[in-house]
Motif scaffolding. Structure first.
Motif, PDB file in Angstrom:
ATOM      1  N   ASP A  15       0.810  -1.229   0.000  1.00  0.00           N
ATOM      2  CA  ASP A  15       0.000   0.000   0.000  1.00  0.00           C
ATOM      3  C   ASP A  15       0.844   1.281   0.000  1.00  0.00           C
ATOM      4  OD1 ASP A  15       1.002   0.032   2.538  1.00  0.00           O
ATOM      5  OD2 ASP A  15      -0.908  -0.181   3.570  1.00  0.00           O
ATOM      6  N   ARG A  40      -0.278   4.581  -1.764  1.00  0.00           N
ATOM      7  CA  ARG A  40      -1.184   5.559  -1.133  1.00  0.00           C
ATOM      8  C   ARG A  40      -0.369   6.665  -0.462  1.00  0.00           C
ATOM      9  NH1 ARG A  40      -6.642   4.200   1.564  1.00  0.00           N
ATOM     10  NH2 ARG A  40      -7.677   3.121  -0.122  1.00  0.00           N
ATOM     11  N   TYR A  41       0.631   6.254   0.314  1.00  0.00           N
ATOM     12  CA  TYR A  41       1.470   7.217   1.028  1.00  0.00           C
ATOM     13  C   TYR A  41       2.215   8.112   0.035  1.00  0.00           C
ATOM     14  CZ  TYR A  41       5.613   8.811   3.620  1.00  0.00           C
ATOM     15  OH  TYR A  41       6.615   9.568   4.151  1.00  0.00           O
ATOM     16  N   GLU A  84       1.785   8.695  -3.240  1.00  0.00           N
ATOM     17  CA  GLU A  84       0.940   9.574  -4.077  1.00  0.00           C
ATOM     18  C   GLU A  84       0.514  10.795  -3.264  1.00  0.00           C
ATOM     19  OE1 GLU A  84      -2.386   7.457  -5.731  1.00  0.00           O
ATOM     20  OE2 GLU A  84      -1.132   6.246  -7.061  1.00  0.00           O
ATOM     21  N   ALA A  85       0.131  10.543  -2.011  1.00  0.00           N
ATOM     22  CA  ALA A  85      -0.345  11.648  -1.166  1.00  0.00           C
ATOM     23  C   ALA A  85       0.791  12.613  -0.827  1.00  0.00           C
ATOM     24  CB  ALA A  85      -0.962  11.092   0.118  1.00  0.00           C
ATOM     25  N   LEU A 106      -4.858  10.594   5.038  1.00  0.00           N
ATOM     26  CA  LEU A 106      -5.555   9.487   4.368  1.00  0.00           C
ATOM     27  C   LEU A 106      -5.257   8.217   5.134  1.00  0.00           C
ATOM     28  CD1 LEU A 106      -3.720   8.273   1.133  1.00  0.00           C
ATOM     29  CD2 LEU A 106      -2.595   9.371   3.054  1.00  0.00           C
ATOM     30  N   ASN A 107      -5.918   7.154   4.740  1.00  0.00           N
ATOM     31  CA  ASN A 107      -5.643   5.882   5.401  1.00  0.00           C
ATOM     32  C   ASN A 107      -4.625   5.090   4.588  1.00  0.00           C
ATOM     33  OD1 ASN A 107      -6.343   2.804   5.904  1.00  0.00           O
ATOM     34  ND2 ASN A 107      -6.825   4.021   7.710  1.00  0.00           N
ATOM     35  N   VAL A 108      -3.503   4.750   5.237  1.00  0.00           N
ATOM     36  CA  VAL A 108      -2.520   3.844   4.625  1.00  0.00           C
ATOM     37  C   VAL A 108      -2.564   2.600   5.515  1.00  0.00           C
ATOM     38  CG1 VAL A 108      -0.102   3.511   3.965  1.00  0.00           C
ATOM     39  CG2 VAL A 108      -1.092   5.826   3.977  1.00  0.00           C
ATOM     40  N   ARG A 158      -3.220   5.787  -8.612  1.00  0.00           N
ATOM     41  CA  ARG A 158      -4.105   4.685  -8.231  1.00  0.00           C
ATOM     42  C   ARG A 158      -5.098   5.092  -7.160  1.00  0.00           C
ATOM     43  NH1 ARG A 158      -0.126  -0.212  -6.875  1.00  0.00           N
ATOM     44  NH2 ARG A 158      -2.065  -1.330  -6.510  1.00  0.00           N
ATOM     45  N   HIS A 159      -4.690   5.996  -6.274  1.00  0.00           N
ATOM     46  CA  HIS A 159      -5.586   6.318  -5.153  1.00  0.00           C
ATOM     47  C   HIS A 159      -6.085   7.767  -5.167  1.00  0.00           C
ATOM     48  CE1 HIS A 159      -7.396   6.129  -1.225  1.00  0.00           C
ATOM     49  NE2 HIS A 159      -6.689   7.190  -0.853  1.00  0.00           N
ATOM     50  N   VAL A 160      -5.155   8.699  -5.307  1.00  0.00           N
ATOM     51  CA  VAL A 160      -5.536  10.106  -5.146  1.00  0.00           C
ATOM     52  C   VAL A 160      -6.174  10.636  -6.427  1.00  0.00           C
ATOM     53  CG1 VAL A 160      -4.654  12.432  -4.674  1.00  0.00           C
ATOM     54  CG2 VAL A 160      -3.665  10.474  -3.488  1.00  0.00           C
TER      55      VAL A 160
END
Ligand code: SAM
Length: 507
Positions: free
Chosen positions: A269, A272-273, A275-276, A434-436, A463-465
């Motif tokens: 994951d 997520r981190y 990208e954010a 966000l949730n990682v 993929r996420h943001v």
């Protein structure tokens, strides 16, 4: 029994003091650094270690008044005792951390045992030397050798012992050095020691020698077993660099990187981190030509930065060559970071991020702080007002900086303290989260030179943001909402204490 040394033995005793003093400092540094590794907060751990060591040495010196005779025998026994306990000190700390919930008490007890034995050394030796010379010379000789030995070992420890041997081998080998001092004194003065005591000493020397040899032999498997017990998955790579303990674990296709036992990313994951961390700043910046990454030696932040064709130059400043080497060459990490560290736009500097920020550089459009959490005062300086002021000085007009800011949920004070500190550096700050899943609820603080609309249409493939997720990321529920904290300054580093206190309430 005759305690009085021959003239020939004088230099032996003085050399013994020199070496034993070096061993004492190494034990102190080993316990301080291993405790800082497990508990964080090097200032706290070293303060406690030094304070309890000095106190226990005082205890040892005080107890020495009850030793009336057989000074050489007692000195040899002190060396053997130190060899035994000091040699196994790091193993004891690992076992305490892995199998018990009482690391702190065990560590203090260990310090008291080792410190008391060390405290006996100088009074005993001074009294032995005193039989040979005046008190004035005996004290001068003993203390000068003691301080020289301490300096020698203190310099060797960070540059040679820890990086080349690691903590566990250093502990065992230092025990063997103490053991050798005991044996050498025993052999040198064997004719002056009563036969019955001599037999007992040979037995003690033999038993502790065998124990240390066994420990030396099993150090590697023991370290392996304890480290495996500390990590969820099998270890694919482990190394102790001059700065940190680096561990890469694998589970099928997935990898995780740990520094000093703390998770840096989980491949499942990490997108997520990263990208954010990267894309809001890249999109909000007026230009994207020059980017500075402080930390981020795993190359994952750089991978995201390179999604923008406008990027011409990336400076990656990481303290530890061992991490960037691993990220550039290890096939598991290079696959995840898409070989980012070998791309021609990327220029790697191995330096402390704070020192890098102090120097002059052409302005950057984006500055990204991708550092471990501020659990140490040494790291918290890169989350200080002074650090952010220096970064702001390097920002181009229209430039944006961002830092990972720990968890607004688990470390709420630490998260908002970082935001307040950035504001104090004169930045317009946008907090978001966000949730990682592998980290939990995670937060970032973005700082801009000038206030502007923060709506974004993301242009890179993510993929996420996206624009909707980004709007939601800026909203904080009541249990993570802003709280008042002081700012984190170099002179008054409150952040690492907040961080440790906040997390310790949970884990
Ligand atoms: N994403 C991560 C996290 O959540 O903790 C941070 C990952 S990255 C691997 C952290 C990097 O910061 C490491 O490679 C470490 O060597 C580097 N680092 C630590 N202290 C530093 C300093 N003072 N200056 C520059 N880099 C530093």
């Amino acid at each position: 029994m005759e305690d009085r040394p021959s003239r020939l033995g004088l230099s032996m005793l003085l050399a013994g003091i020199l070496v034993a003093a070096g061993c004492a400092i190494v034990y102190e540094l080993l316990i301080g650094s291993t405790s800082a590794l497990f508990l964080g907060g090097s200032v706290e751990q070293f303060s406690l270690t030094i304070g309890f060591f000095l106190f226990s040495m005082g205890l040892g010196s005080w107890f020495s008044r009850w030793i009336h005779a057989n000074l050489l025998v007692r000195f040899i026994q002190v060396e053997i005792g130190l060899a035994w306990i000091g040699g196994s000190a790091v193993s004891i700390l690992y076992a305490l951390y892995t199998y018990t919930g009482h690391f702190r008490y065990g560590m203090l007890l260990l310090i008291v045992c080792i410190g008391t034995l060390i405290g006996l050394e100088i009074p005993l030796l001074t009294r032995i030397l005193r039989q040979y010379d005046s008190l004035r010379s005996a004290l001068a000789n003993a203390l000068s050798m003691d301080y020289c030995g301490s300096l020698f070992a203190a310099v060797l420890f960070p540059y040679l012992l820890l990086p080349f041997w690691g903590a566990m081998y250093t502990s065992v080998l230092t025990g063997i050095v103490n053991w050798a001092v005991g044996l050498a004194v025993l052999l040198t003065f064997r004719r002056q020691i009563d036969i019955r005591l001599k037999r007992m000493l040979y037995a003690q020397v033999g038993a502790v020698g065998a124990f240390l040899l066994a420990l030396l032999f099993y150090t590697q498997p023991l370290v392996g077993a304890w480290e495996s017990a500390m990590y969820e998955d099998p270890i694919a790579h482990q190394e102790q660099s001059a700065y940190q303990n680096i561990v890469l674990t694998t589970r099928g296709d997935q990898i995780r990187l740990y520094l000093d036992g703390h998770l840096q990313f989980a491949s499942v994951d990490e997108f997520r981190y990263h990208e954010a961390l990267v894309h809001p700043a890249m999109e909000l910046a007026h230009a994207k030509k020059r980017v500075l990454v402080i930390g981020g030696g795993d190359g994952l932040t750089v991978r995201e930065v390179l999604k923008y064709p406008q990027v011409e130059h990336v400076d990656l400043v990481d303290l530890d060559p061992a991490v960037t080497r691993l990220a550039a060459r290890n096939p598991h990490i290079a696959r995840i970071n898409q070989n980012a560290l070998n791309r021609q736009q990327v220029h790697i500097t191995h330096a402390d991020g704070f020192a890098f920020l102090q120097r002059d550089h052409p302005a950057y459009d984006v500055v990204l702080f991708d550092l471990p959490d501020p659990r140490e005062e040494g790291l918290a300086k890169l989350y200080s007002r002074e650090g952010y002021e220096m970064a702001k000085r390097l920002l181009a007009p229209g430039g944006v900086m961002v830092t990972q800011a720990t968890s607004p949920y688990y470390a709420r004070r630490a998260f908002w303290c970082i935001g307040k500190t950035m504001e104090a550096a004169g930045l317009h700050v946008v907090p978001y989260h966000l949730n990682v899943p592998s980290f939990g609820e995670w937060g970032f603080q973005l700082g801009m030179r000038n206030a502007r609309d923060t709506q974004i249409e993301f242009s890179a493939p993510l993929r996420h943001v996206d624009a909707h997720v980004w709007e939601a990321m800026k909203v904080f529920s009541g249990d993570m909402g802003r709280i008042a904290t002081p700012i984190n300054r170099l002179d008054k580093p409150v952040l690492s204490r907040y961080y440790r206190e906040d997390w310790s309430a949970w884990f």
